[in-house]
Design a protein around this motif. Structure first.
Motif, PDB file in Angstrom:
ATOM      1  N   LEU A  16     -41.634 -48.727 -49.704  1.00  0.00           N
ATOM      2  CA  LEU A  16     -41.925 -49.423 -50.962  1.00  0.00           C
ATOM      3  C   LEU A  16     -41.098 -50.692 -51.078  1.00  0.00           C
ATOM      4  N   PHE A  17     -39.824 -50.597 -50.692  1.00  0.00           N
ATOM      5  CA  PHE A  17     -38.925 -51.743 -50.759  1.00  0.00           C
ATOM      6  C   PHE A  17     -39.411 -52.867 -49.842  1.00  0.00           C
ATOM      7  N   GLY A  18     -39.871 -52.496 -48.644  1.00  0.00           N
ATOM      8  CA  GLY A  18     -40.354 -53.505 -47.699  1.00  0.00           C
ATOM      9  C   GLY A  18     -41.603 -54.212 -48.199  1.00  0.00           C
ATOM     10  N   PHE A  19     -42.562 -53.451 -48.737  1.00  0.00           N
ATOM     11  CA  PHE A  19     -43.776 -54.072 -49.265  1.00  0.00           C
ATOM     12  C   PHE A  19     -43.472 -54.909 -50.508  1.00  0.00           C
ATOM     13  N   TRP A  20     -42.561 -54.425 -51.350  1.00  0.00           N
ATOM     14  CA  TRP A  20     -42.167 -55.180 -52.537  1.00  0.00           C
ATOM     15  C   TRP A  20     -41.574 -56.528 -52.148  1.00  0.00           C
ATOM     16  N   HIS A  21     -40.674 -56.535 -51.175  1.00  0.00           N
ATOM     17  CA  HIS A  21     -40.058 -57.788 -50.737  1.00  0.00           C
ATOM     18  C   HIS A  21     -41.079 -58.715 -50.098  1.00  0.00           C
ATOM     19  N   GLU A 180     -37.026 -64.128 -44.378  1.00  0.00           N
ATOM     20  CA  GLU A 180     -37.262 -63.174 -45.466  1.00  0.00           C
ATOM     21  C   GLU A 180     -38.307 -62.129 -45.075  1.00  0.00           C
ATOM     22  N   LEU A 181     -39.383 -62.580 -44.452  1.00  0.00           N
ATOM     23  CA  LEU A 181     -40.420 -61.636 -44.028  1.00  0.00           C
ATOM     24  C   LEU A 181     -39.940 -60.753 -42.882  1.00  0.00           C
ATOM     25  N   LEU A 182     -39.083 -61.287 -42.025  1.00  0.00           N
ATOM     26  CA  LEU A 182     -38.518 -60.467 -40.954  1.00  0.00           C
ATOM     27  C   LEU A 182     -37.681 -59.331 -41.534  1.00  0.00           C
ATOM     28  N   GLY A 183     -36.885 -59.651 -42.541  1.00  0.00           N
ATOM     29  CA  GLY A 183     -36.107 -58.607 -43.206  1.00  0.00           C
ATOM     30  C   GLY A 183     -36.987 -57.570 -43.874  1.00  0.00           C
ATOM     31  N   SER A 184     -38.089 -58.010 -44.481  1.00  0.00           N
ATOM     32  CA  SER A 184     -39.041 -57.072 -45.090  1.00  0.00           C
ATOM     33  C   SER A 184     -39.641 -56.157 -44.036  1.00  0.00           C
ATOM     34  N   PHE A 186     -38.227 -55.142 -41.293  1.00  0.00           N
ATOM     35  CA  PHE A 186     -37.243 -54.135 -40.890  1.00  0.00           C
ATOM     36  C   PHE A 186     -37.127 -53.018 -41.930  1.00  0.00           C
ATOM     37  N   PHE A 187     -37.335 -53.340 -43.196  1.00  0.00           N
ATOM     38  CA  PHE A 187     -37.368 -52.284 -44.216  1.00  0.00           C
ATOM     39  C   PHE A 187     -38.557 -51.353 -43.985  1.00  0.00           C
ATOM     40  N   ILE A 188     -39.717 -51.938 -43.702  1.00  0.00           N
ATOM     41  CA  ILE A 188     -40.898 -51.123 -43.434  1.00  0.00           C
ATOM     42  C   ILE A 188     -40.698 -50.289 -42.176  1.00  0.00           C
ATOM     43  N   LEU A 189     -40.119 -50.895 -41.142  1.00  0.00           N
ATOM     44  CA  LEU A 189     -39.839 -50.161 -39.906  1.00  0.00           C
ATOM     45  C   LEU A 189     -38.890 -48.999 -40.175  1.00  0.00           C
ATOM     46  N   GLN A 190     -37.872 -49.240 -40.962  1.00  0.00           N
ATOM     47  CA  GLN A 190     -36.922 -48.177 -41.278  1.00  0.00           C
ATOM     48  C   GLN A 190     -37.606 -47.043 -42.042  1.00  0.00           C
ATOM     49  N   GLY A 191     -38.466 -47.402 -42.993  1.00  0.00           N
ATOM     50  CA  GLY A 191     -39.162 -46.376 -43.761  1.00  0.00           C
ATOM     51  C   GLY A 191     -40.090 -45.535 -42.917  1.00  0.00           C
ATOM     52  N   SER A 192     -40.881 -46.182 -42.069  1.00  0.00           N
ATOM     53  CA  SER A 192     -41.816 -45.420 -41.231  1.00  0.00           C
ATOM     54  C   SER A 192     -41.066 -44.563 -40.215  1.00  0.00           C
ATOM     55  N   PHE A 224     -41.196 -45.894 -31.051  1.00  0.00           N
ATOM     56  CA  PHE A 224     -40.464 -46.826 -31.914  1.00  0.00           C
ATOM     57  C   PHE A 224     -41.035 -48.237 -31.779  1.00  0.00           C
ATOM     58  N   CYS A 225     -41.394 -48.619 -30.568  1.00  0.00           N
ATOM     59  CA  CYS A 225     -42.014 -49.939 -30.356  1.00  0.00           C
ATOM     60  C   CYS A 225     -43.359 -50.023 -31.068  1.00  0.00           C
ATOM     61  N   TRP A 226     -44.108 -48.917 -31.079  1.00  0.00           N
ATOM     62  CA  TRP A 226     -45.376 -48.894 -31.811  1.00  0.00           C
ATOM     63  C   TRP A 226     -45.132 -49.072 -33.308  1.00  0.00           C
ATOM     64  N   HIS A 227     -44.121 -48.402 -33.808  1.00  0.00           N
ATOM     65  CA  HIS A 227     -43.779 -48.559 -35.226  1.00  0.00           C
ATOM     66  C   HIS A 227     -43.424 -50.011 -35.543  1.00  0.00           C
ATOM     67  N   MET A 228     -42.709 -50.645 -34.622  1.00  0.00           N
ATOM     68  CA  MET A 228     -42.354 -52.043 -34.819  1.00  0.00           C
ATOM     69  C   MET A 228     -43.595 -52.923 -34.873  1.00  0.00           C
ATOM     70  N   ALA A 229     -44.553 -52.667 -33.980  1.00  0.00           N
ATOM     71  CA  ALA A 229     -45.794 -53.440 -33.976  1.00  0.00           C
ATOM     72  C   ALA A 229     -46.571 -53.229 -35.274  1.00  0.00           C
ATOM     73  N   VAL A 230     -46.630 -51.994 -35.740  1.00  0.00           N
ATOM     74  CA  VAL A 230     -47.335 -51.701 -36.994  1.00  0.00           C
ATOM     75  C   VAL A 230     -46.649 -52.396 -38.165  1.00  0.00           C
ATOM     76  N   ALA A 231     -45.299 -52.416 -38.165  1.00  0.00           N
ATOM     77  CA  ALA A 231     -44.567 -53.086 -39.242  1.00  0.00           C
ATOM     78  C   ALA A 231     -44.890 -54.577 -39.270  1.00  0.00           C
ATOM     79  N   ILE A 232     -44.966 -55.200 -38.085  1.00  0.00           N
ATOM     80  CA  ILE A 232     -45.306 -56.626 -38.006  1.00  0.00           C
ATOM     81  C   ILE A 232     -46.719 -56.868 -38.545  1.00  0.00           C
TER      82      ILE A 232
END
Length: 278
Positions: A16-21, A180-184, A186-192, A224-232
């Motif tokens: 939620l924090f990542g999408f909010w940002h 700013e979007l890169l930080g967002s 990483f929040f999404i990556l952390q959540g997933s 983990f790399c797949w999660h990173m791709a999905v976050a991007i």
């Protein structure tokens, strides 16, 4: 966090924090790019967003600390048992400390939004510190665990410390949309990844994972790399959707476009020259 729900709750918070940002920074970037340089002071709408974000951080941190301390088998605010001569539920105390620093981050955001006396960037600095403390505690959280358990938590540290570094850079590089979007992201990556940890260590169905098999460690690393791709992809998709929605439904954007179309070429050239002189 010794169950699936204990990983799903913080995972949901970080998602939620990542999408909010992502939404907030894209709205802010759209506003900046459509304002004259003399009007770069944020509008009341963005201050209200910051108030909401800070209040939600404080509330979530308070609830997290109360849950960690006062669950049935929690420490109930006792750090040391003098009779047993032993520490009491240090795992819960570590989680409470993580929540504490995110609460401090929320307070810093509220204070910096309300007062001009607070130096610019204090809110980003406090959030960077909260992420660093989270990663620092997690680093010593995973010792003496099975290989897969330790590895899957160590991958989480990649997202945590990367997010902390992004927020620290934002203290000095203000209004940098890529950062700013890169930080967002990483929040999404952390959540997933919190959800992924829950599914691996506490599967809801099917057989349990072999926590010592090297092939499982290899798969989790690839995952983990797949999660990173999905976050991007999620950050790009959310940013694009918000940008085009605002551009489509913003009265200001339509008025500017209509005004330019209805202006004669000579008048348009004169307006452009005048704006360059300013």
């Amino acid at each position: 966090m010794a169950n699936f729900g204990g990983h799903a709750i913080p995972g949901s918070f970080f998602l939620l924090f990542g999408f909010w940002h992502t939404v907030k920074y894209i709205l802010h970037h759209y506003w900046r790019t459509n304002q004259p340089k003399a009007r770069q002071r944020p509008s009341s709408f963005f201050r209200k967003m910051d108030y909401c974000e800070g209040a939600m951080q404080l509330f979530a941190s308070f609830v997290g600390i109360m849950v960690e301390q006062f669950v049935v088998d929690g420490p109930h605010a006792r750090l040391y048992d003098s009779e047993a001569k032993a520490w009491v539920k240090l795992m819960n105390w570590q989680h409470s400390t993580m929540y504490l620093f995110f609460g401090i981050s929320g307070m810093a955001l509220l204070v910096s939004t309300a007062s001009k006396l607070v130096p610019v960037g204090v809110d980003r600095l406090a959030l960077s510190l909260a992420l660093f403390v989270e990663g620092f505690l997690f680093y010593y959280h995973i010792h003496n665990r099975p290989p897969l358990d330790a590895h899957i938590h160590s991958l989480l540290l990649v997202a945590v410390f990367s997010g902390s570094a992004c927020k620290m850079l934002e203290v000095f590089l203000r209004n940098h949309i890529i950062l700013e979007l890169l930080g967002s992201g990483f929040f999404i990556l952390q959540g997933s990844w919190f959800y992924q940890i829950g599914f691996v260590l506490y599967p809801l169905s099917g057989p349990e994972w072999d926590l010592t098999a090297h092939n499982n460690i290899m798969f989790v690393t690839m995952c983990f790399c797949w999660h990173m791709a999905v976050a991007i992809i999620l950050v790009i998709g959310t940013s694009s959707a918000v940008w085009f929605a605002v551009k489509r439904f913003s009265p200001q954007g339509r008025d500017v476009e209509i005004g330019m179309r209805n202006t004669s070429p000579d008048s348009r050239k004169a307006l452009l020259e005048a704006s360059e002189d300013e």
